[in-house]
Design a protein around this motif. Structure first.
Motif, mmCIF file in Angstrom:
data_model
loop_
_atom_site.group_PDB
_atom_site.id
_atom_site.type_symbol
_atom_site.label_atom_id
_atom_site.label_comp_id
_atom_site.label_asym_id
_atom_site.label_seq_id
_atom_site.Cartn_x
_atom_site.Cartn_y
_atom_site.Cartn_z
ATOM 1 N N UNK A 1 64.451 52.305 33.917
ATOM 2 C CA UNK A 1 64.098 50.910 34.074
ATOM 3 C C UNK A 1 63.945 50.553 35.550
ATOM 4 N N UNK A 2 64.892 51.042 36.378
ATOM 5 C CA UNK A 2 64.864 50.705 37.800
ATOM 6 C C UNK A 2 63.679 51.355 38.509
ATOM 7 N N UNK A 3 63.363 52.598 38.176
ATOM 8 C CA UNK A 3 62.225 53.279 38.810
ATOM 9 C C UNK A 3 60.925 52.565 38.461
ATOM 10 N N UNK A 4 60.765 52.173 37.207
ATOM 11 C CA UNK A 4 59.563 51.443 36.801
ATOM 12 C C UNK A 4 59.493 50.089 37.494
ATOM 13 N N UNK A 5 60.626 49.441 37.659
ATOM 14 C CA UNK A 5 60.664 48.142 38.342
ATOM 15 C C UNK A 5 60.250 48.302 39.806
ATOM 16 N N UNK A 6 60.730 49.351 40.452
ATOM 17 C CA UNK A 6 60.328 49.645 41.835
ATOM 18 C C UNK A 6 58.830 49.902 41.927
ATOM 19 N N UNK A 7 58.316 50.647 40.975
ATOM 20 C CA UNK A 7 56.887 50.958 40.954
ATOM 21 C C UNK A 7 56.071 49.674 40.795
ATOM 22 N N UNK A 59 61.374 58.943 39.443
ATOM 23 C CA UNK A 59 62.627 58.664 38.742
ATOM 24 C C UNK A 59 63.787 59.409 39.389
ATOM 25 N N UNK A 60 63.572 60.668 39.715
ATOM 26 C CA UNK A 60 64.605 61.473 40.376
ATOM 27 C C UNK A 60 64.950 60.900 41.751
ATOM 28 N N UNK A 61 63.918 60.508 42.522
ATOM 29 C CA UNK A 61 64.143 59.924 43.854
ATOM 30 C C UNK A 61 64.910 58.615 43.775
ATOM 31 N N UNK A 62 64.503 57.733 42.861
ATOM 32 C CA UNK A 62 65.175 56.431 42.713
ATOM 33 C C UNK A 62 66.620 56.644 42.270
ATOM 34 N N UNK A 63 66.834 57.562 41.353
ATOM 35 C CA UNK A 63 68.187 57.862 40.885
ATOM 36 C C UNK A 63 69.058 58.371 42.034
ATOM 37 N N UNK A 97 71.718 45.737 35.853
ATOM 38 C CA UNK A 97 71.865 46.270 34.505
ATOM 39 C C UNK A 97 73.205 45.796 33.969
ATOM 40 N N UNK A 98 73.173 45.048 32.898
ATOM 41 C CA UNK A 98 74.401 44.495 32.344
ATOM 42 C C UNK A 98 74.870 45.325 31.162
ATOM 43 N N UNK A 121 70.567 29.926 42.712
ATOM 44 C CA UNK A 121 69.614 30.996 42.984
ATOM 45 C C UNK A 121 69.957 31.608 44.338
ATOM 46 N N UNK A 122 70.469 32.840 44.311
ATOM 47 C CA UNK A 122 70.865 33.517 45.545
ATOM 48 C C UNK A 122 69.763 34.420 46.087
ATOM 49 N N UNK A 123 68.877 34.860 45.212
ATOM 50 C CA UNK A 123 67.779 35.746 45.577
ATOM 51 C C UNK A 123 66.477 35.086 45.139
ATOM 52 N N UNK A 124 65.369 35.516 45.729
ATOM 53 C CA UNK A 124 64.066 35.001 45.287
ATOM 54 C C UNK A 124 63.838 35.352 43.818
ATOM 55 N N UNK A 125 64.297 36.545 43.435
ATOM 56 C CA UNK A 125 64.118 37.021 42.062
ATOM 57 C C UNK A 125 65.324 37.862 41.676
ATOM 58 N N UNK A 126 65.989 37.489 40.589
ATOM 59 C CA UNK A 126 67.087 38.277 40.040
ATOM 60 C C UNK A 126 66.734 38.606 38.601
ATOM 61 N N UNK A 127 66.743 39.881 38.279
ATOM 62 C CA UNK A 127 66.437 40.318 36.915
ATOM 63 C C UNK A 127 67.677 40.968 36.319
ATOM 64 N N UNK A 128 68.107 40.452 35.181
ATOM 65 C CA UNK A 128 69.250 40.986 34.444
ATOM 66 C C UNK A 128 68.714 41.696 33.207
ATOM 67 N N UNK A 129 69.013 42.977 33.075
ATOM 68 C CA UNK A 129 68.532 43.794 31.967
ATOM 69 C C UNK A 129 69.719 44.179 31.089
ATOM 70 N N UNK A 130 69.637 43.874 29.802
ATOM 71 C CA UNK A 130 70.685 44.225 28.858
ATOM 72 C C UNK A 130 70.064 45.011 27.715
#
Length: 181
Positions: A1-7, A59-63, A97-98, A121-130
């Motif tokens: 999820x995080x690697x795709x979000x970075x992409x 994915x490996x790099x982001x991890x 990631x929750x 709002x502390x950040x311009x964009x905060x994404x919570x993934x559950x």
């Protein structure tokens, strides 16, 4: 999820150097076991997107970058930057990631819902993934002076399309996920 979000962030911003933060629980020390309180630190993660690499390589790099950054999770970054006399970086995005237990285990309605503006709002964009039984619940907190609800919907619809493409073939060159958008 995080690697795709970075992409996706790289694609939308036109930048290959993506810096964001992730939330860390910060309860590694035995000294903190009996203390009541909220111990959350923001950990800065930096990823460089190589558009000619495969997604599995990204994915490996982001991890690896994320795991390496977590080594510093017990240090309040504001304090570290203050001590070394540097300005704390202006990080605009938090990915979280929750692992929460809800009374519902699955998502019934996949349409976007807007709860209205938030004062916290502390950040311009905060994404919570559950992770849920039948999908991913995504809650987004954003600076409404910067983003419209339509823009946020567009960003996360693109994110979901990207996840679907990656799930079909994670060995493709990352630039190819955007050629037939």
């Amino acid at each position: 999820k995080l690697a795709a979000f970075n992409l996706l962030l790289s694609r939308l911003s036109g930048q290959n150097d993506i810096i964001h933060s992730i939330a860390s629980a910060g309860r590694d020390s035995a000294d903190l076991k009996n203390i009541v309180g909220f111990f959350i630190n923001a950990v800065i993660v930096r990823n460089k997107i190589d558009w000619n690499s495969s997604f599995s390589s990204l994915l490996k790099d982001v991890s690896n970058n994320t795991l390496n950054s977590m080594a510093y999770q017990n240090y309040p970054l504001e304090f570290v930057f203050e001590k070394i006399g540097m300005k704390y970086p202006d990080i605009k995005i938090l990915f979280n990631m929750l692992s929460m237990y809800y009374s519902i285990e699955s998502i019934e309605d996949f349409s976007p819902k807007h709860l209205g503006p938030s004062r916290d709002v502390k950040y311009d964009l905060t994404a919570y993934f559950t992770s849920m039984k039948n999908g991913i619940l995504i809650n987004v907190n954003y600076l409404n002076q910067l983003f419209s609800k339509e823009k946020i919907e567009y960003i996360f619809k693109e994110y979901i399309k990207l996840l679907k493409k990656i799930s079909l073939d994670s060995d493709k060159i990352v630039s190819s996920y955007f050629t037939d958008t």
